[in-house]
Scaffold this motif. Structure first.
Motif, PDB file in Angstrom:
ATOM      1  N   HIS A 266      12.311   3.221  72.108  1.00  0.00           N
ATOM      2  CA  HIS A 266      12.244   1.919  72.762  1.00  0.00           C
ATOM      3  C   HIS A 266      11.495   1.999  74.091  1.00  0.00           C
ATOM      4  N   GLU A 267      11.485   3.210  74.699  1.00  0.00           N
ATOM      5  CA  GLU A 267      10.771   3.397  75.964  1.00  0.00           C
ATOM      6  C   GLU A 267       9.267   3.510  75.752  1.00  0.00           C
ATOM      7  N   ASP A 270       6.712   0.242  76.412  1.00  0.00           N
ATOM      8  CA  ASP A 270       6.295  -0.038  77.783  1.00  0.00           C
ATOM      9  C   ASP A 270       5.168   0.898  78.205  1.00  0.00           C
ATOM     10  N   ARG A 271       5.255   2.159  77.812  1.00  0.00           N
ATOM     11  CA  ARG A 271       4.229   3.132  78.182  1.00  0.00           C
ATOM     12  C   ARG A 271       2.900   2.802  77.519  1.00  0.00           C
ATOM     13  N   HIS A 273       1.958  -0.076  76.375  1.00  0.00           N
ATOM     14  CA  HIS A 273       1.464  -1.358  76.885  1.00  0.00           C
ATOM     15  C   HIS A 273       0.745  -1.169  78.215  1.00  0.00           C
ATOM     16  N   THR A 274       1.320  -0.350  79.078  1.00  0.00           N
ATOM     17  CA  THR A 274       0.687  -0.058  80.365  1.00  0.00           C
ATOM     18  C   THR A 274      -0.676   0.574  80.165  1.00  0.00           C
TER      19      THR A 274
END
Length: 359
Positions: A266-267, A270-271, A273-274
């Protein structure tokens, strides 16, 4: 007198990794600048304490975790020392004569011609389109009675481009079922195509026994140094892969880190996407400066500079940024941290550089 080796080894090129140089920013190897996920780092430390013990040769726990993650059975999953090891094993299980053909686009992943020759098979290369995308119609037309294996790198390395779901389905349906099609999805997590045209190889392969999908923990998961990838396919293909698998080649630490990474996936969004936002920022700046840059669905961008590629790479290195030239085709630039990308953009968009390379 020295021992004899295969006479054709002189014709097999060595794999050339991205350059390293002390103090330089390295944007040459498609590594993520993010380290392992925190839970994976903890698992790495704990597994290292048992380094005196052999790893599970069948990677049963990791395969079970992958099967649960992907919605398949454990019999559908094999793991390897990075997905590149699986590429070579796939050649081994499909080709047994020099007349057997392995088909792939070019330019694509530079390991394909190497593993094909190591497997004593014949490479058949089909040029990318003018837009630097797989020409799937031409690839389908290039299939012969001797074709045993097809690699489709999607998204493609080094051009960064991807073919969509509808086009890929047409290709899969056009290829004879006797030919094994490998969808190499090392950069799968970076794709941002529209949902209706999203080419998920695992889903496409569920009803196609001649399709096998490769993915890796080296890119988005930040485990490039541990070397662990996986294949998803028909149980008969997986069984064959396990017969040629080098024993214990996926080490204990790699297996533990991969399992922990899946548990913390789930983490990952975000990575990625950045990174995608940063990738697009770099591309937009290069387009504004006059460069031709095809759309990217990976963690890098492609500059089709042709004969100027090597010179551009050397000039970038002199400016403190290592990029990856590919012969007379182009230059691949990995997306790094913002300050690393800014350093590259400062070089690439400098008026003197643009003038030098006729941008």
């Amino acid at each position: 007198m020295t021992a004899s080796t295969r006479p054709d080894l002189d014709s097999i090129p060595a794999y050339v990794p991205g350059r390293n140089h002390p103090g330089a920013v390295k944007l040459a190897s498609n590594e993520t600048t993010f380290g392992p996920l925190p839970t994976a780092a903890k698992a790495i430390a704990e597994a290292a304490e048992q380094a005196n013990r052999y790893p599970d040769n069948q990677a049963l726990e990791l395969r079970a975790a992958l099967a649960d993650f992907l919605g398949v059975t454990q019999e559908n999953v094999a793991v390897g020392c990075g997905s590149v090891a699986l590429c070579q094993e796939l050649v081994q299980i499909t080709c047994d004569a020099s007349t057997d053909e392995v088909l792939f686009a070019w330019r694509s992943f530079e390991a394909y011609p190497i593993v094909t020759k190591v497997g004593n098979a014949t490479a058949v290369q089909v040029p990318l389109t003018a837009a630097h995308v797989h020409d799937l119609d031409a690839m389908a037309a290039a299939v012969t009675e001797r074709t045993k294996l097809i690699f489709v790198c999607n998204p493609n390395n080094p051009s960064g481009t991807a073919v969509g779901k509808a086009e890929l389905i047409r290709f899969l349906d056009a290829v004879p079922e006797r030919v094994l099609i490998v969808l190499d999805e090392a950069y799968f997590e970076y794709m941002r195509l529209a949902e209706e045209n999203y080419p998920d190889g695992v889903e496409l392969g569920r009803t196609r026994p001649n399709v096998v999908v490769l993915r890796t923990f080296s890119k988005a998961y930040g485990l490039a140094g541990l070397r662990v990838g996986y294949a998803v396919g028909d149980p008969a293909v997986i069984t064959a892969l396990m017969k040629v698998h080098i024993p214990f080649s996926v080490n204990r630490v790699a297996q533990a880190a991969a399992i922990a990474s899946l548990e913390s996936r789930h983490e990952l969004l975000d990575r990625t996407h950045t990174l995608v936002l940063e990738r697009d920022r770099v591309r937009d700046a290069l387009l504004a400066a006059g460069y031709a840059v095809p759309p990217s669905e990976t963690n890098f961008i492609w500059l089709p500079l042709g004969e100027r590629s090597a010179e551009f790479g050397e000039a970038s290195a002199e400016a403190g940024v290592l990029v990856r030239p590919y012969g007379a085709d182009g230059v691949r630039v990995t997306t790094g941290d913002p300050h690393e990308n800014d350093l590259f953009l400062s070089f690439a968009t400098d008026p003197a550089v643009r003038e030098r390379f006729s941008i």
